[in-house]
Design a protein around this motif. Structure first.
Motif, PDB file in Angstrom:
ATOM      1  N   GLN A 254       0.849  -1.190   0.000  1.00 55.07           N
ATOM      2  CA  GLN A 254       0.000   0.000   0.000  1.00 55.07           C
ATOM      3  C   GLN A 254       0.885   1.240   0.000  1.00 55.07           C
ATOM      4  O   GLN A 254       1.318   1.721   1.041  1.00 55.07           O
ATOM      5  N   SER A 255       1.153   1.763  -1.184  1.00 56.85           N
ATOM      6  CA  SER A 255       1.954   2.985  -1.296  1.00 56.85           C
ATOM      7  C   SER A 255       1.575   3.728  -2.568  1.00 56.85           C
ATOM      8  O   SER A 255       1.297   3.111  -3.602  1.00 56.85           O
ATOM      9  N   ILE A 256       1.542   5.041  -2.486  1.00 58.27           N
ATOM     10  CA  ILE A 256       1.246   5.909  -3.618  1.00 58.27           C
ATOM     11  C   ILE A 256       2.180   7.107  -3.556  1.00 58.27           C
ATOM     12  O   ILE A 256       2.758   7.399  -2.507  1.00 58.27           O
TER      13      ILE A 256
ATOM     14  N   SER B 237      -5.477   8.174  -6.424  1.00 58.55           N
ATOM     15  CA  SER B 237      -4.643   7.000  -6.164  1.00 58.55           C
ATOM     16  C   SER B 237      -4.955   6.408  -4.797  1.00 58.55           C
ATOM     17  O   SER B 237      -5.041   5.188  -4.629  1.00 58.55           O
TER      18      SER B 237
ATOM     19  N   MET C  66      -6.263   2.558  -3.761  1.00 59.93           N
ATOM     20  CA  MET C  66      -5.416   1.686  -2.951  1.00 59.93           C
ATOM     21  C   MET C  66      -5.916   1.550  -1.515  1.00 59.93           C
ATOM     22  O   MET C  66      -5.195   1.063  -0.645  1.00 59.93           O
TER      23      MET C  66
ATOM     24  N   VAL D 217      -4.808  -1.056 -11.461  1.00 61.08           N
ATOM     25  CA  VAL D 217      -4.438   0.190 -10.785  1.00 61.08           C
ATOM     26  C   VAL D 217      -3.526   1.054 -11.660  1.00 61.08           C
ATOM     27  O   VAL D 217      -2.804   1.908 -11.164  1.00 61.08           O
TER      28      VAL D 217
ATOM     29  N   ALA E 233      -3.524   4.806 -11.201  1.00 56.27           N
ATOM     30  CA  ALA E 233      -3.046   5.321  -9.916  1.00 56.27           C
ATOM     31  C   ALA E 233      -1.519   5.373  -9.933  1.00 56.27           C
ATOM     32  O   ALA E 233      -0.863   4.570 -10.591  1.00 56.27           O
TER      33      ALA E 233
ATOM     34  N   ALA F 161       0.711   4.215  -8.041  1.00 58.26           N
ATOM     35  CA  ALA F 161       1.037   3.241  -7.005  1.00 58.26           C
ATOM     36  C   ALA F 161       2.449   2.717  -7.247  1.00 58.26           C
ATOM     37  O   ALA F 161       2.833   2.463  -8.397  1.00 58.26           O
TER      38      ALA F 161
ATOM     39  N   ASN G  86       3.187  -0.277  -9.582  1.00 57.65           N
ATOM     40  CA  ASN G  86       3.109  -0.099 -11.032  1.00 57.65           C
ATOM     41  C   ASN G  86       4.497   0.041 -11.638  1.00 57.65           C
ATOM     42  O   ASN G  86       4.778  -0.460 -12.729  1.00 57.65           O
TER      43      ASN G  86
END
Length: 354
Positions: free
Chosen positions: A70-72, A101, A105, A192, A195, A197, A200
């Motif tokens: 879980q990171s953006i 984003s 997430m 995703v 986003a 993220a 990606n």
């Protein structure tokens, strides 16, 4: 725009690294300024941001960022004009996209005042870190990660929102050759891809390494289903000029809604350049290259603004693009950077004074 965030905590660094930095020779994103912003999400709410000396982060080994990704993040820049005044470029768009984003997430959204006033307070403190060498800027990296602990596969209950800054020189990639991808995908329908993220980008590294081993600099991503349609250029949106028409793919749940992309479309319209936002097939690009109708291809993103593509490879064949004196890439990059550095009128309302 004015926002008021009460009781923001600022702890100034007792020392500075700024005198150790060669501002005329800055690599991209490798030197970091003296301070950073940290804001924690606990007990169902974002706390007041704190600005503190740049330092390592302590996390529990069970923090969910390590296990479920879980990171953006966002990418932004601060610029100085010839009078030494600092500016941002479309920061509200970055805030909006960060929250798009976050929602995808399952991360709590960042309040606008936390983002904007936290950022501007940090930049007031770090204003001397904004370089003035032509083409340079202060790269800004806002990001959010899961700090709550647990091995169970579910969203975390605690998060950290952090902003770090890195003075960076002009981002020049030279003549870029790219490989149109036929096997791997950057993202998929329902995924995703739209986003920012972290995962990606991690997923892009391996196919890109394979392309580099073949002598290319980067990958052109195609759709996940048929690999028949052009989607993105590495970590950037892509523009393709056929004759005098500038084409880019539509945004979707696979393609990032780039801020530079949106800016280029508006400036192109202002310049009277014909634009089309539509799907573009690999076959169309190859056919245009063979007939001489393919004039330009370039990536668009925060780091480079515009990154021209000199050649592309597909199915074992390389295609060179012509060198033009009236290229759209140079024109559009100049229009954007003139706004960013406060060298010209901003008729679009994109420039934001810090």
């Amino acid at each position: 725009m004015q926002v008021q965030l009460k009781n923001i905590e600022v702890e100034k660094s007792k020392t500075t690294k700024i005198n150790e930095v060669d501002f005329d020779n800055l690599a991209f994103g490798s030197v970091y300024s003296d301070h950073m912003l940290v804001c924690d999400y606990k007990n169902g709410a974002w706390e007041t941001p704190k600005i503190m000396p740049y330092q390592p982060i302590i996390l529990d080994p069970a923090a969910k960022i390590f296990h479920y990704g879980q990171s953006i993040f966002e990418g932004m820049k601060a610029y100085k004009d010839t009078d030494g005044k600092p500016w941002l470029f479309r920061p509200l768009d970055n805030h909006k996209r960060l929250n798009i984003s976050a929602k995808r997430m399952a991360i709590p959204e960042i309040p606008e005042e936390t983002f904007i006033e936290g950022l501007t307070t940090l930049l007031h403190l770090e204003k001397d870190w904004i370089p003035t060498t032509p083409g340079s800027s202060l790269y800004i990296r806002p990001f959010v990660m899961a700090s709550g602990i647990g091995f169970h596969a579910s969203p975390a209950d605690e998060y950290k929102f952090i902003i770090c800054c890195a003075p960076s020189g002009a981002y020049f990639s030279g003549k870029v050759s790219v490989l149109i991808e036929e096997q791997y995908s950057r993202s998929a329908n329902g995924g995703v891809g739209y986003a920012k993220a972290g995962g990606n980008y991690a997923g892009q590294f391996y196919p890109t390494q394979l392309a580099i081993k073949k002598g290319y600099n980067q990958v052109i991503w195609t759709d996940d289903n048929t690999h028949e349609y052009i989607e993105e250029a590495g970590a950037m949106n892509i523009f393709i000029r056929i004759n005098d028409t500038l084409i880019t793919g539509p945004t979707s749940d696979r393609i990032l809604d780039g801020i530079t992309r949106k800016s280029i479309l508006e400036i192109a319209e202002d310049e009277g350049i014909k634009t089309e936002v539509r799907k573009i097939s690999v076959t169309e690009v190859v056919t245009a290259a063979k007939s001489g109708k393919l004039k330009e291809m370039f990536g668009a993103g925060t780091a480079a603004v515009v990154s021209p593509i000199a050649a592309f490879g597909y199915k074992g064949v390389d295609y060179d693009l012509p060198e033009l004196n009236d290229d759209y890439a140079s024109l559009l990059k100049k229009r954007i950077t003139d706004i960013q550095y406060n060298r010209t009128e901003d008729k679009f309302g994109w420039r934001f004074k810090v």
